[in-house]
Design an enzyme around this catalytic site. Structure first.
Site, PDB file in Angstrom:
ATOM      1  CE  LYS A  48      -3.811  -2.349   2.385  1.00 44.02           C
ATOM      2  NZ  LYS A  48      -4.745  -2.281   3.519  1.00 44.02           N
ATOM      3  CE1 TYR A  88      -9.214  -3.423   0.695  1.00 41.37           C
ATOM      4  CE2 TYR A  88      -8.482  -1.334  -0.220  1.00 41.37           C
ATOM      5  CZ  TYR A  88      -8.210  -2.511   0.462  1.00 41.37           C
ATOM      6  OH  TYR A  88      -6.934  -2.766   0.906  1.00 41.37           O
ATOM      7  NE  ARG A 124      -6.156 -12.207   5.068  1.00 44.44           N
ATOM      8  CZ  ARG A 124      -6.752 -11.007   5.055  1.00 44.44           C
ATOM      9  NH1 ARG A 124      -6.700 -10.233   3.971  1.00 44.44           N
ATOM     10  NH2 ARG A 124      -7.373 -10.560   6.110  1.00 44.44           N
ATOM     11  CB  THR A 130      -7.593  -6.251   9.463  1.00 44.42           C
ATOM     12  OG1 THR A 130      -8.046  -7.314   8.627  1.00 44.42           O
ATOM     13  CG2 THR A 130      -7.896  -4.916   8.819  1.00 44.42           C
ATOM     14  NE  ARG A 141      -2.364  -5.925   6.915  1.00 43.01           N
ATOM     15  CZ  ARG A 141      -3.538  -6.361   6.470  1.00 43.01           C
ATOM     16  NH1 ARG A 141      -4.218  -7.262   7.157  1.00 43.01           N
ATOM     17  NH2 ARG A 141      -4.022  -5.914   5.328  1.00 43.01           N
ATOM     18  CG  ASN A 151      -3.549  -2.522   7.037  1.00 44.46           C
ATOM     19  OD1 ASN A 151      -3.439  -1.952   5.957  1.00 44.46           O
ATOM     20  ND2 ASN A 151      -4.582  -3.280   7.353  1.00 44.46           N
ATOM     21  CG  HIS A 154      -4.883  -6.283  -0.540  1.00 41.63           C
ATOM     22  ND1 HIS A 154      -6.076  -6.457   0.112  1.00 41.63           N
ATOM     23  CD2 HIS A 154      -4.930  -7.085  -1.638  1.00 41.63           C
ATOM     24  CE1 HIS A 154      -6.826  -7.311  -0.569  1.00 41.63           C
ATOM     25  NE2 HIS A 154      -6.153  -7.708  -1.636  1.00 41.63           N
ATOM     26  CD  GLU A 165      -8.552  -9.102  -3.737  1.00 45.60           C
ATOM     27  OE1 GLU A 165      -7.357  -9.450  -3.593  1.00 45.60           O
ATOM     28  OE2 GLU A 165      -9.315  -8.895  -2.778  1.00 45.60           O
TER      29      GLU A 165
HETATM   30  N1  LIG Z   1     -11.553   0.789  11.432  1.00 48.76           N
HETATM   31  C1  LIG Z   1     -10.767   1.044  10.402  1.00 48.76           C
HETATM   32  N2  LIG Z   1     -10.279   2.276  10.281  1.00 48.76           N
HETATM   33  C2  LIG Z   1      -9.518   2.579   9.260  1.00 48.76           C
HETATM   34  N3  LIG Z   1      -9.172   1.707   8.287  1.00 48.76           N
HETATM   35  C3  LIG Z   1      -9.622   0.455   8.349  1.00 48.76           C
HETATM   36  C4  LIG Z   1     -10.450   0.057   9.404  1.00 48.76           C
HETATM   37  N4  LIG Z   1     -10.750  -1.240   9.191  1.00 48.76           N
HETATM   38  C5  LIG Z   1     -10.138  -1.603   8.082  1.00 48.76           C
HETATM   39  N5  LIG Z   1      -9.465  -0.599   7.573  1.00 48.76           N
HETATM   40  C6  LIG Z   1      -8.680  -0.631   6.374  1.00 48.76           C
HETATM   41  O1  LIG Z   1      -9.413  -1.283   5.373  1.00 48.76           O
HETATM   42  C7  LIG Z   1      -8.660  -2.330   4.882  1.00 48.76           C
HETATM   43  C8  LIG Z   1      -9.521  -3.374   4.378  1.00 48.76           C
HETATM   44  O2  LIG Z   1     -10.154  -4.000   5.417  1.00 48.76           O
HETATM   45  P1  LIG Z   1     -10.323  -5.526   5.368  1.00 48.76           P
HETATM   46  O3  LIG Z   1     -11.407  -5.824   6.347  1.00 48.76           O
HETATM   47  O4  LIG Z   1     -10.442  -6.021   3.971  1.00 48.76           O
HETATM   48  O5  LIG Z   1      -8.962  -5.932   5.989  1.00 48.76           O
HETATM   49  P2  LIG Z   1      -7.874  -6.820   5.335  1.00 48.76           P
HETATM   50  O6  LIG Z   1      -8.514  -7.849   4.473  1.00 48.76           O
HETATM   51  O7  LIG Z   1      -6.986  -7.277   6.441  1.00 48.76           O
HETATM   52  O8  LIG Z   1      -7.082  -5.737   4.478  1.00 48.76           O
HETATM   53  P3  LIG Z   1      -6.785  -5.775   2.932  1.00 48.76           P
HETATM   54  O9  LIG Z   1      -8.103  -6.092   2.259  1.00 48.76           O
HETATM   55  O10 LIG Z   1      -6.267  -4.412   2.645  1.00 48.76           O
HETATM   56  O11 LIG Z   1      -5.781  -6.881   2.794  1.00 48.76           O
HETATM   57  C9  LIG Z   1      -7.746  -2.722   6.007  1.00 48.76           C
HETATM   58  O12 LIG Z   1      -6.590  -3.371   5.607  1.00 48.76           O
HETATM   59  C10 LIG Z   1      -7.433  -1.397   6.615  1.00 48.76           C
HETATM   60  O13 LIG Z   1      -6.382  -0.752   5.927  1.00 48.76           O
HETATM   61  N1  LIG Z   2     -11.381  -0.866  10.789  1.00 47.65           N
HETATM   62  C1  LIG Z   2     -10.718  -0.863   9.634  1.00 47.65           C
HETATM   63  C2  LIG Z   2     -10.721  -2.008   8.858  1.00 47.65           C
HETATM   64  C3  LIG Z   2     -10.042  -2.001   7.673  1.00 47.65           C
HETATM   65  N2  LIG Z   2      -9.382  -0.883   7.249  1.00 47.65           N
HETATM   66  C4  LIG Z   2      -8.664  -0.837   6.003  1.00 47.65           C
HETATM   67  O1  LIG Z   2      -9.349  -1.563   5.035  1.00 47.65           O
HETATM   68  C5  LIG Z   2      -8.497  -2.565   4.503  1.00 47.65           C
HETATM   69  C6  LIG Z   2      -9.297  -3.711   4.026  1.00 47.65           C
HETATM   70  O2  LIG Z   2      -9.987  -4.289   5.085  1.00 47.65           O
HETATM   71  P1  LIG Z   2     -10.193  -5.840   5.172  1.00 47.65           P
HETATM   72  O3  LIG Z   2     -11.284  -6.063   6.160  1.00 47.65           O
HETATM   73  O4  LIG Z   2     -10.321  -6.373   3.819  1.00 47.65           O
HETATM   74  O5  LIG Z   2      -8.885  -6.330   5.880  1.00 47.65           O
HETATM   75  P2  LIG Z   2      -7.562  -6.957   5.234  1.00 47.65           P
HETATM   76  O6  LIG Z   2      -8.033  -7.926   4.227  1.00 47.65           O
HETATM   77  O7  LIG Z   2      -6.792  -5.812   4.680  1.00 47.65           O
HETATM   78  O8  LIG Z   2      -6.850  -7.587   6.383  1.00 47.65           O
HETATM   79  C7  LIG Z   2      -7.553  -2.860   5.583  1.00 47.65           C
HETATM   80  O9  LIG Z   2      -6.384  -3.484   5.188  1.00 47.65           O
HETATM   81  C8  LIG Z   2      -7.311  -1.489   6.101  1.00 47.65           C
HETATM   82  O10 LIG Z   2      -6.405  -0.805   5.280  1.00 47.65           O
HETATM   83  C9  LIG Z   2      -9.386   0.258   8.029  1.00 47.65           C
HETATM   84  O11 LIG Z   2      -8.791   1.250   7.666  1.00 47.65           O
HETATM   85  N3  LIG Z   2     -10.067   0.241   9.221  1.00 47.65           N
HETATM   86 MG   LIG Z   3      -9.442  -7.478   2.916  1.00 43.21          MG
END
Ligand SMILES: Nc1ncnc2c1ncn2[C@@H]1O[C@H](COP(=O)(O)OP(=O)(O)OP(=O)(O)O)[C@@H](O)[C@H]1O
Ligand SMILES: Nc1ccn([C@@H]2O[C@H](COP(=O)(O)OP(=O)(O)O)[C@@H](O)[C@H]2O)c(=O)n1
Ligand SMILES: [Mg+2]
Length: 189
Positions: A48, A88, A124, A130, A141, A151, A154, A165
């Site tokens: 990212k 997303y 993962r 996350t 992370r 974080n 992705h 994706e």
């Molecule tokens: N509460 C939050 N506040 C700010 N950003 C969040 C939050 N929750 C998730 N994100 C961001 O949204 C991203 C996507 O959330 P996601 O739930 O998909 O998590 P993730 O799958 O771990 O992350 P990614 O999809 O980026 O690999 C998170 O990686 C995080 O960067």
């Molecule tokens: N509470 C959260 C959850 C996710 N995010 C961001 O959203 C991204 C995507 O969320 P996600 O749920 O797919 O988590 P990841 O797949 O990234 O682990 C996260 O990686 C976060 O960058 C966030 O900013 N605040």
């Molecule tokens: Mg995700």
């Protein structure tokens, strides 16, 4: 799974006198094709904008190489809100969605496709939870970030998600099929 299928082939040989050589041969072919398909599982990993700005790209790539995965696609892009909204899409209703798009489009991202046995689940685990506060040391992370909104990386969270994706970010022609000379030392085929 591969071993089980091998056993099936052997059982077919020993227990069923009516079974033809062609039957065993078909089982063997199935077995090999399954092993090769498993080895060809792919996932999308993206460094990212925070990871790029903090010059972590090399270390992140190194972790996937060291683990034994094969890089089959790589590019640096300034992502548009369009592609990010699709990427997303499942988070569209979340309160942080707009700030997520702003952050993800704030600078270049390095998008990659990695291939190998069980690569989706393994990635993962390598990436960690996350929220970096919950990600153990040793994960990307857990080692490189402190806040959920920054974080670093992705990783696709399922095989189905990975396929979507990969299609979203890469035209098929930009993914390379190439032979990794150490493959026989990373999985049993
Ligand atoms: N509460 C939050 N506040 C700010 N950003 C969040 C939050 N929750 C998730 N994100 C961001 O949204 C991203 C996507 O959330 P996601 O739930 O998909 O998590 P993730 O799958 O771990 O992350 P990614 O999809 O980026 O690999 C998170 O990686 C995080 O960067
Ligand atoms: N509470 C959260 C959850 C996710 N995010 C961001 O959203 C991204 C995507 O969320 P996600 O749920 O797919 O988590 P990841 O797949 O990234 O682990 C996260 O990686 C976060 O960058 C966030 O900013 N605040
Ligand atoms: Mg995700």
């Amino acid at each position: 799974c591969i071993k089980k299928q091998r056993c099936t082939c052997i059982l077919l040989f020993h227990n069923n006198p009516t079974c033809h050589l062609s039957c065993a041969f078909r089982s063997l072919v199935f077995c090999l094709v399954t092993a090769l398909q498993n080895a060809r599982e792919r996932t999308l990993i993206a460094v990212k904008p925070d990871g790029v700005q903090r010059r972590l790209v090399g270390q992140i790539i190194q972790r996937f190489e060291q683990r034994g995965f094969k890089l089959v696609g790589l590019k640096m892009v300034q992502a548009s809100h369009g592609i990010l909204s699709e990427h997303y899409g499942e988070l569209r209703t979340k309160p942080f969605f707009q700030s997520l798009l702003t952050y993800m489009s704030s600078g270049p991202v390095v998008v990659m496709v990695w291939e190998g046995h069980n690569v989706v689940q393994a990635s993962r685990k390598m990436v960690g939870q996350t929220n970096p506060a919950e990600a153990p040391a040793g994960t990307i992370r857990g080692d490189f970030s402190v806040h959920v909104s920054r974080n670093v990386v992705h990783a696709s969270d399922s095989q189905e998600g990975a396929q979507k994706e990969i299609q979203l970010w890469f035209p098929a022609k930009d993914l390379l099929d190439w032979d990794c000379c150490d493959q026989i030392y990373t999985i049993e085929v």
